[in-house]
Design a protein around this motif. Sequence first.
Motif, PDB file in Angstrom:
ATOM      1  N   ALA A 130       0.841  -1.202   0.000  1.00  0.00           N
ATOM      2  CA  ALA A 130       0.000   0.000   0.000  1.00  0.00           C
ATOM      3  C   ALA A 130       0.872   1.247   0.000  1.00  0.00           C
ATOM      4  CB  ALA A 130      -0.926  -0.006   1.210  1.00  0.00           C
ATOM      5  N   ALA A 131       1.908   1.233   0.822  1.00  0.00           N
ATOM      6  CA  ALA A 131       2.809   2.387   0.884  1.00  0.00           C
ATOM      7  C   ALA A 131       3.529   2.591  -0.449  1.00  0.00           C
ATOM      8  CB  ALA A 131       3.826   2.194   2.004  1.00  0.00           C
ATOM      9  N   ALA A 132       3.810   1.483  -1.147  1.00  0.00           N
ATOM     10  CA  ALA A 132       4.528   1.564  -2.425  1.00  0.00           C
ATOM     11  C   ALA A 132       3.662   2.099  -3.550  1.00  0.00           C
ATOM     12  CB  ALA A 132       5.064   0.186  -2.807  1.00  0.00           C
ATOM     13  N   GLY A 133       2.333   2.089  -3.356  1.00  0.00           N
ATOM     14  CA  GLY A 133       1.452   2.651  -4.364  1.00  0.00           C
ATOM     15  C   GLY A 133       0.796   1.649  -5.282  1.00  0.00           C
ATOM     16  N   LYS A 170      -7.995  -3.035   5.982  1.00  0.00           N
ATOM     17  CA  LYS A 170      -8.455  -2.082   4.968  1.00  0.00           C
ATOM     18  C   LYS A 170      -8.479  -0.668   5.533  1.00  0.00           C
ATOM     19  CE  LYS A 170     -12.395  -0.945   1.990  1.00  0.00           C
ATOM     20  NZ  LYS A 170     -13.733  -1.368   1.497  1.00  0.00           N
ATOM     21  N   GLU A 171      -9.011  -0.518   6.736  1.00  0.00           N
ATOM     22  CA  GLU A 171      -9.072   0.806   7.371  1.00  0.00           C
ATOM     23  C   GLU A 171      -7.673   1.379   7.598  1.00  0.00           C
ATOM     24  OE1 GLU A 171     -10.616   2.768  11.606  1.00  0.00           O
ATOM     25  OE2 GLU A 171     -11.270   0.752  11.015  1.00  0.00           O
ATOM     26  N   LEU A 188      -3.159   4.965   5.617  1.00  0.00           N
ATOM     27  CA  LEU A 188      -1.765   5.093   5.187  1.00  0.00           C
ATOM     28  C   LEU A 188      -1.672   5.685   3.791  1.00  0.00           C
ATOM     29  CD1 LEU A 188       1.304   4.399   5.400  1.00  0.00           C
ATOM     30  CD2 LEU A 188       0.718   2.120   4.513  1.00  0.00           C
ATOM     31  N   ASN A 189      -2.521   5.194   2.865  1.00  0.00           N
ATOM     32  CA  ASN A 189      -2.467   5.665   1.488  1.00  0.00           C
ATOM     33  C   ASN A 189      -3.865   5.648   0.862  1.00  0.00           C
ATOM     34  OD1 ASN A 189      -1.915   6.329  -1.132  1.00  0.00           O
ATOM     35  ND2 ASN A 189      -0.382   4.721  -1.463  1.00  0.00           N
ATOM     36  N   LYS A 215      -6.891   1.367  -3.933  1.00  0.00           N
ATOM     37  CA  LYS A 215      -8.210   0.749  -3.874  1.00  0.00           C
ATOM     38  C   LYS A 215      -8.058  -0.568  -3.124  1.00  0.00           C
ATOM     39  CE  LYS A 215     -11.845  -1.319  -6.746  1.00  0.00           C
ATOM     40  NZ  LYS A 215     -12.277  -1.663  -8.127  1.00  0.00           N
ATOM     41  N   ILE A 216      -8.874  -0.767  -2.103  1.00  0.00           N
ATOM     42  CA  ILE A 216      -8.787  -1.967  -1.271  1.00  0.00           C
ATOM     43  C   ILE A 216     -10.095  -2.744  -1.383  1.00  0.00           C
ATOM     44  CG2 ILE A 216      -8.257  -2.920   0.995  1.00  0.00           C
ATOM     45  CD1 ILE A 216      -6.043  -1.112   0.013  1.00  0.00           C
TER      46      ILE A 216
END
Length: 357
Positions: A49-52, A89-90, A95-96, A100-101
Amino acid sequence: MLTKEEYKRYDRHIRLNEIGVEGQEKLKAATVLVIGAGGLGCPVLQYLAAAGIGHLIIVDHDVVSISNLQRQVLFSTNDVGNSKAEVIKERLLALNPHCKITTVLKRFDKENALELVAKADVVVDGTDNFSSRYLINDACIIEDKPLVSASIQRFDGQLSVFNYQGGPTYRCIFPNPPSAEEAPNCNEIGVVGAMVGIMGTMQATEVIKIITGVGKVLSGELLLISGMDMSFQKLKFKKNQKVANISTLGEYNFDFCEIPNQEVEIDFDTVEELLNTDKSVTLIDVREEYEREIDDIGGINIPLAELEERIDEIPSSKKIIFYCQSGKRSLKAIELYQSLNKSDVKLYSLKGGMELI
């Protein structure tokens, strides 16, 4: 494809010549399926997620328990009892928000495996049982998707990438699941929490490499890590066409901690009623002694690993109720007792174990 805010957020990626804007856009366009939101899933998902990564699909039907918190660091004490996938997910959206999760609150099984795998560019195995590992591997072969797999036990971990660009698969190095005798005991296998984090972040690194096309992907090699002395070893293996050519999903009943017939399971209220009304009932705690020191509901303490050699200590009873922490070891105790004692005894297991009391 990148917004101004995303340029700022991913600045340290974009500065890398190997990734740059083009690589970051590939990450944003990618869909990654992560099966299992536990020890491995937490660091994998956090760093992806942090990586995009543009779309993360999280598959997990489980809820947070207090014993998870030692290694599943995206959860807090207040999350106990809540859905793992929904809690993560939350956390990830906080974080980012550009990710889309999608959460799938179901067990990954034959019914949904191919459909879920088909949606992804890369699949990550964050599970901890043989049934899932072989099912995930086979689904990835059928749908032609790369699979990033890791596992941990005690102080040790292993990592590899399977089915990458037609390369070796999980079955090429592990053709068949182990026998019940070779498989880890149903007793909770200890694990150093930090090792789970190490292996999970390494999985995330391989995913990033696969999507961006940088570096050498860990395909055809099994990386072994010992946390005791921080030694690293690589074992090379080749594709075995005899086990790698799979066109349909098979049977995956390799979970030696489960007994197919679970009609013997009873809830805590029924256990209490039997203990209060029936003097012929014997209650046996098959957990380790240190677990019993935390809490118990009485009975004789005979750890599952010692049950066979201590079976003579079990009183002659018409009914025996086994219990453990989660309900898995008590089911295994029934299976073991039946194989050693042919007497006409009714056997029960406390459903969900101490975790549901």
